[in-house]
Design a protein around this motif. Structure first.
Motif, PDB file in Angstrom:
ATOM      1  N   UNK A  73       0.762  -0.957  -0.171  1.00 21.77           N
ATOM      2  CA  UNK A  73      -0.127  -0.322  -0.079  1.00 21.77           C
ATOM      3  C   UNK A  73       1.023   1.171   0.523  1.00 21.77           C
ATOM      4  N   UNK A  74       2.068   1.289   0.105  1.00 17.05           N
ATOM      5  CA  UNK A  74       3.197   2.602   0.053  1.00 17.05           C
ATOM      6  C   UNK A  74       3.625   3.033  -1.449  1.00 17.05           C
ATOM      7  N   UNK A 189       7.231  10.825  -5.009  1.00 15.74           N
ATOM      8  CA  UNK A 189       5.741  10.969  -4.617  1.00 15.74           C
ATOM      9  C   UNK A 189       4.978   9.890  -4.950  1.00 15.74           C
ATOM     10  N   UNK A 190       5.564   8.720  -5.278  1.00 20.16           N
ATOM     11  CA  UNK A 190       4.994   7.690  -5.938  1.00 20.16           C
ATOM     12  C   UNK A 190       5.106   6.381  -4.761  1.00 20.16           C
ATOM     13  N   UNK A 191       5.785   6.841  -3.822  1.00 13.73           N
ATOM     14  CA  UNK A 191       5.831   6.482  -2.673  1.00 13.73           C
ATOM     15  C   UNK A 191       5.864   6.618  -0.765  1.00 13.73           C
ATOM     16  N   UNK A 192       5.457   5.965  -0.125  1.00 12.20           N
ATOM     17  CA  UNK A 192       5.383   6.650   1.296  1.00 12.20           C
ATOM     18  C   UNK A 192       6.720   5.866   1.529  1.00 12.20           C
ATOM     19  N   UNK A 193       7.871   7.275   1.432  1.00  8.76           N
ATOM     20  CA  UNK A 193       9.321   6.529   1.837  1.00  8.76           C
ATOM     21  C   UNK A 193       9.789   6.354   3.467  1.00  8.76           C
ATOM     22  N   UNK A 194      10.022   5.506   2.991  1.00  4.92           N
ATOM     23  CA  UNK A 194      10.456   4.569   4.562  1.00  4.92           C
ATOM     24  C   UNK A 194       8.712   3.962   5.340  1.00  4.92           C
TER      25      UNK A 194
END
Length: 232
Positions: A73-74, A189-194
């Motif tokens: 989901x991240x 912006x394409x991920x939830x970093x960490x």
């Protein structure tokens, strides 16, 4: 308040024999799968006593990597960049041009066999390198990586400037760190970093520090020597 980093005045991570670490800077952009294959081979050679320790500095083309704790989901934009599943610790992160990645292949058999201490050493290495540019950075309890505090009229926040994700096999480390020098920050912006949603990411350029890769590498080398010892 930022946590106090490891003091490197008398670092417990120095090799007692004083053997230098091979310091290599790769030209161009290195494909991720090629980098992992090279690391795997080098780690096996270090474990066998056939090769020296190495720090390998490079840039990747734009991509996302997912560590062993990554949640699907991240990954917010599945078609933006290639996604590589990897065995390092941590969650999703971005690599790309303008970001200095350093893969750290050290023999912890000769450096105390202390994984927690090794990670603290990586944190101290990064905070020391950032200090070379006058950037005050540190670590946070419960959050991986290196962070800076940012303030303006009526606002304050913390942004991540460097990531850490490592793996250890037979007490030899690989994978490593990434320092945001001047990447395109919108690529995060394409991920939830960490896996962290309440904080942002930043870079030296975003903080107003004009520095290229050569300057970043010089700062990393100087700080590495203080924490881990000599480089070849």
């Amino acid at each position: 308040m930022l946590a106090e980093p490891l003091s490197a005045a008398v670092s417990p991570l120095f090799r007692p024999d004083g053997r230098a670490v091979e310091w290599v800077v790769a030209p161009g952009y290195v494909p991720y799968d090629d980098a992992v294959a090279e690391m795997e081979a080098r780690v096996a050679a270090i474990s066998a006593g056939d090769a020296a320790e190495r720090v390998w500095l490079l840039e990747h083309p734009p991509l996302y990597t997912a560590g062993v704790s990554a949640k699907d989901t991240d990954l917010l934009d599945t078609g933006r960049f290639p996604v590589h599943r990897t065995g390092r610790g941590g969650q999703f992160t971005y690599h790309g041009p303008g970001q200095r990645v350093a893969y750290v292949m050290l023999d912890l058999n000769a450096r105390g066999k202390d994984v927690r201490g090794f990670v603290r050493g990586l944190e101290a290495w990064l905070t020391g390198a950032l200090a070379e540019f006058g950037v005050e950075a540190g670590v946070r309890d419960g959050r991986v990586g290196v962070w800076v505090e940012r303030k303006g009229p009526g606002w304050a926040r913390e942004d991540k400037i460097a990531a850490i994700g490592v793996k250890v096999r037979k007490w030899v480390s690989f994978h490593g760190i990434s320092l945001n020098v001047e990447p395109d920050l919108t690529h995060f912006d394409g991920i939830v970093p960490c896996g962290i949603t309440e904080h942002g990411v930043t870079s030296l350029l975003d903080l107003g520090v004009i520095a290229g890769m050569d300057e970043a590498d010089a700062a990393l080398k100087a700080s590495f020597r203080r924490v881990f010892g000599p480089v070849a």
